[in-house]
Design a protein around this motif. Sequence first.
Motif, PDB file in Angstrom:
ATOM      1  N   MET A  87     -24.513 -39.397  19.226  1.00 50.96           N
ATOM      2  CA  MET A  87     -24.240 -39.260  17.792  1.00 50.96           C
ATOM      3  C   MET A  87     -24.258 -40.627  17.091  1.00 50.96           C
ATOM      4  O   MET A  87     -23.802 -41.611  17.669  1.00 50.96           O
ATOM      5  CB  MET A  87     -22.866 -38.608  17.620  1.00 50.96           C
ATOM      6  N   ASP A  88     -24.789 -40.684  15.873  1.00 50.98           N
ATOM      7  CA  ASP A  88     -24.860 -41.966  15.169  1.00 50.98           C
ATOM      8  C   ASP A  88     -23.492 -42.380  14.611  1.00 50.98           C
ATOM      9  O   ASP A  88     -22.615 -41.533  14.433  1.00 50.98           O
ATOM     10  CB  ASP A  88     -25.846 -41.857  13.992  1.00 50.98           C
ATOM     11  N   VAL A  89     -23.379 -43.673  14.294  1.00 51.98           N
ATOM     12  CA  VAL A  89     -22.137 -44.163  13.688  1.00 51.98           C
ATOM     13  C   VAL A  89     -22.228 -43.914  12.180  1.00 51.98           C
ATOM     14  O   VAL A  89     -23.022 -44.541  11.484  1.00 51.98           O
ATOM     15  CB  VAL A  89     -21.936 -45.674  13.981  1.00 51.98           C
ATOM     16  N   ARG A  90     -21.435 -42.953  11.684  1.00 52.21           N
ATOM     17  CA  ARG A  90     -21.504 -42.558  10.268  1.00 52.21           C
ATOM     18  C   ARG A  90     -20.248 -42.942   9.506  1.00 52.21           C
ATOM     19  O   ARG A  90     -20.183 -42.838   8.297  1.00 52.21           O
ATOM     20  CB  ARG A  90     -21.629 -41.036  10.151  1.00 52.21           C
ATOM     21  N   PHE A 130      -9.737 -38.089  10.429  1.00 48.27           N
ATOM     22  CA  PHE A 130     -10.947 -38.506   9.703  1.00 48.27           C
ATOM     23  C   PHE A 130     -12.124 -38.702  10.663  1.00 48.27           C
ATOM     24  O   PHE A 130     -13.242 -38.260  10.412  1.00 48.27           O
ATOM     25  CB  PHE A 130     -10.647 -39.807   8.940  1.00 48.27           C
ATOM     26  N   VAL A 131     -11.854 -39.346  11.786  1.00 47.84           N
ATOM     27  CA  VAL A 131     -12.923 -39.686  12.731  1.00 47.84           C
ATOM     28  C   VAL A 131     -13.428 -38.439  13.449  1.00 47.84           C
ATOM     29  O   VAL A 131     -14.623 -38.296  13.713  1.00 47.84           O
ATOM     30  CB  VAL A 131     -12.384 -40.723  13.762  1.00 47.84           C
ATOM     31  N   ASP A 132     -12.486 -37.538  13.749  1.00 51.29           N
ATOM     32  CA  ASP A 132     -12.807 -36.303  14.477  1.00 51.29           C
ATOM     33  C   ASP A 132     -13.405 -36.673  15.831  1.00 51.29           C
ATOM     34  O   ASP A 132     -12.826 -37.482  16.541  1.00 51.29           O
ATOM     35  CB  ASP A 132     -13.744 -35.450  13.613  1.00 51.29           C
ATOM     36  N   ASP A 133     -14.588 -36.170  16.143  1.00 53.86           N
ATOM     37  CA  ASP A 133     -15.093 -36.378  17.495  1.00 53.86           C
ATOM     38  C   ASP A 133     -16.326 -37.282  17.491  1.00 53.86           C
ATOM     39  O   ASP A 133     -17.285 -37.031  18.193  1.00 53.86           O
ATOM     40  CB  ASP A 133     -15.417 -34.997  18.088  1.00 53.86           C
ATOM     41  N   GLU A 134     -16.292 -38.339  16.665  1.00 57.99           N
ATOM     42  CA  GLU A 134     -17.491 -39.179  16.507  1.00 57.99           C
ATOM     43  C   GLU A 134     -17.176 -40.632  16.871  1.00 57.99           C
ATOM     44  O   GLU A 134     -16.030 -41.068  16.732  1.00 57.99           O
ATOM     45  CB  GLU A 134     -17.940 -39.168  15.030  1.00 57.99           C
ATOM     46  N   PRO A 135     -18.204 -41.381  17.255  1.00 58.94           N
ATOM     47  CA  PRO A 135     -17.982 -42.825  17.370  1.00 58.94           C
ATOM     48  C   PRO A 135     -17.785 -43.374  15.958  1.00 58.94           C
ATOM     49  O   PRO A 135     -18.305 -42.800  14.995  1.00 58.94           O
ATOM     50  CB  PRO A 135     -19.303 -43.328  17.964  1.00 58.94           C
ATOM     51  N   PHE A 136     -17.029 -44.462  15.813  1.00 59.36           N
ATOM     52  CA  PHE A 136     -16.795 -45.000  14.463  1.00 59.36           C
ATOM     53  C   PHE A 136     -16.734 -46.516  14.501  1.00 59.36           C
ATOM     54  O   PHE A 136     -16.469 -47.115  15.547  1.00 59.36           O
ATOM     55  CB  PHE A 136     -15.507 -44.416  13.859  1.00 59.36           C
ATOM     56  N   ALA A 137     -16.985 -47.111  13.339  1.00 58.52           N
ATOM     57  CA  ALA A 137     -16.869 -48.562  13.220  1.00 58.52           C
ATOM     58  C   ALA A 137     -15.462 -48.882  12.760  1.00 58.52           C
ATOM     59  O   ALA A 137     -14.910 -48.189  11.901  1.00 58.52           O
ATOM     60  CB  ALA A 137     -17.881 -49.084  12.208  1.00 58.52           C
ATOM     61  N   LYS A 192     -26.386 -51.566  16.202  1.00 54.12           N
ATOM     62  CA  LYS A 192     -27.652 -51.622  16.974  1.00 54.12           C
ATOM     63  C   LYS A 192     -27.358 -51.658  18.474  1.00 54.12           C
ATOM     64  O   LYS A 192     -28.035 -51.001  19.265  1.00 54.12           O
ATOM     65  CB  LYS A 192     -28.457 -52.860  16.587  1.00 54.12           C
ATOM     66  N   VAL A 193     -26.347 -52.411  18.866  1.00 58.50           N
ATOM     67  CA  VAL A 193     -25.988 -52.485  20.291  1.00 58.50           C
ATOM     68  C   VAL A 193     -25.479 -51.111  20.740  1.00 58.50           C
ATOM     69  O   VAL A 193     -25.844 -50.617  21.814  1.00 58.50           O
ATOM     70  CB  VAL A 193     -24.919 -53.589  20.550  1.00 58.50           C
ATOM     71  N   TYR A 194     -24.671 -50.470  19.899  1.00 62.51           N
ATOM     72  CA  TYR A 194     -24.172 -49.122  20.240  1.00 62.51           C
ATOM     73  C   TYR A 194     -25.339 -48.152  20.460  1.00 62.51           C
ATOM     74  O   TYR A 194     -25.323 -47.329  21.385  1.00 62.51           O
ATOM     75  CB  TYR A 194     -23.247 -48.588  19.126  1.00 62.51           C
ATOM     76  N   PRO A 211     -14.276 -41.842  20.218  1.00 63.78           N
ATOM     77  CA  PRO A 211     -13.021 -41.174  19.828  1.00 63.78           C
ATOM     78  C   PRO A 211     -11.991 -41.085  20.962  1.00 63.78           C
ATOM     79  O   PRO A 211     -10.826 -40.796  20.698  1.00 63.78           O
ATOM     80  CB  PRO A 211     -13.479 -39.779  19.377  1.00 63.78           C
ATOM     81  N   GLU A 212     -12.385 -41.413  22.183  1.00 62.61           N
ATOM     82  CA  GLU A 212     -11.428 -41.445  23.310  1.00 62.61           C
ATOM     83  C   GLU A 212     -10.318 -42.472  23.063  1.00 62.61           C
ATOM     84  O   GLU A 212      -9.259 -42.414  23.669  1.00 62.61           O
ATOM     85  CB  GLU A 212     -12.139 -41.776  24.634  1.00 62.61           C
ATOM     86  N   ILE A 213     -10.555 -43.404  22.152  1.00 67.91           N
ATOM     87  CA  ILE A 213      -9.526 -44.418  21.870  1.00 67.91           C
ATOM     88  C   ILE A 213      -8.207 -43.753  21.425  1.00 67.91           C
ATOM     89  O   ILE A 213      -7.126 -44.280  21.670  1.00 67.91           O
ATOM     90  CB  ILE A 213     -10.016 -45.436  20.792  1.00 67.91           C
ATOM     91  N   PHE A 214      -8.293 -42.579  20.776  1.00 67.85           N
ATOM     92  CA  PHE A 214      -7.059 -41.963  20.266  1.00 67.85           C
ATOM     93  C   PHE A 214      -6.142 -41.505  21.399  1.00 67.85           C
ATOM     94  O   PHE A 214      -4.920 -41.640  21.301  1.00 67.85           O
ATOM     95  CB  PHE A 214      -7.393 -40.829  19.284  1.00 67.85           C
TER      96      PHE A 214
END
Length: 278
Positions: A1-4, A112-119, A137-139, A201-204
């Motif tokens: 999934m992209d970082v949105r 807010f983040v739900d199940d996505e990667p985030f910046a 880009k690295v992600y 999202p595993e950070i949570f």
Amino acid sequence: MDVRKAVIPAAGYGTRMLPITKAQPKEMVPVVHKPVIQYVVEEAYYSGIKEILIITGKHKRAIEDHFDRSNLPKKDKHIEKLDRILNEVNIYFVRQREQKGLGDAVKYAEAFVDDEPFALLLGDTITIPPCTKEIIKVYERYRTSIIAVEEVPVEKVCLYGIIACKPVENSIYLVEDLVEKPSVDEAPSNLAILGRYILTPEIFDCLKNTKPGKSGEIQLTDAMRILSKKEYMYAYLFKGKRFDIGNKADWLKANIELALNDKELGEEIRTFLKLLGA
Ligand code: UTP
């Protein structure tokens, strides 16, 4: 999934900037034409992100006001530029109820983040060129958490989160461990976390298992340490400039350097500095 999505914590006390921050958020401290937090929102925008959550708290209402659409009777080019960005992004706010550390602030982003990667972009730090664009880009190549780091003088490691790592390729390291503000003897490297991250999202879950650390605050670095044991995490060596506006010397340096590079003000400031003999 992209970082949105981007999350910008901006709820800290700002004690190192007192008394400037006695009645105003440190994220609203001006750097040349605009408050620090506007640089951070623009960095998210220029990195392709349109959904932004700002974590505020007590005494931080000026941040919300700043991102309202303006209805000034007179035109101003800086305001028009900001309004164009505000037309394209959605900015949301949530309040950290108590100032219990950066890790605690990030917890408020879970819905807010739900199940996505985030910046994640610290609201008191400016990077030029936009570091977030580079770590996205690295992600896109590694598809796991990425931390931006910079080299710091060895005697300054005690001021930062420091990583233990193995080089993987040019500017990329596999993170093996992280330590918050180590002494010079304990520090595993001089690569310091600079306030820009892509997190899964595993950070949570990791944050839920993080106990208060140094100074009684919930440290994001401690949660990232847990995350680094669960999944691969990479560090990216950022070669641009980073200004920590949370301390007075860096804040003043940022103003001087960015003013010297500014089209409207550069020449006048350069002449002035020469006159001072600086
Ligand atoms: P700092 O580590 O600079 O802490 O926060 P601070 O409390 O803001 O400042 P000092 O140490 O008292 O001078 C780094 C980032 O984390 C946010 C801050 O707003 C800043 O963007 N933060 C910190 C929170 O959102 N909540 C907190 O409880 C602590």
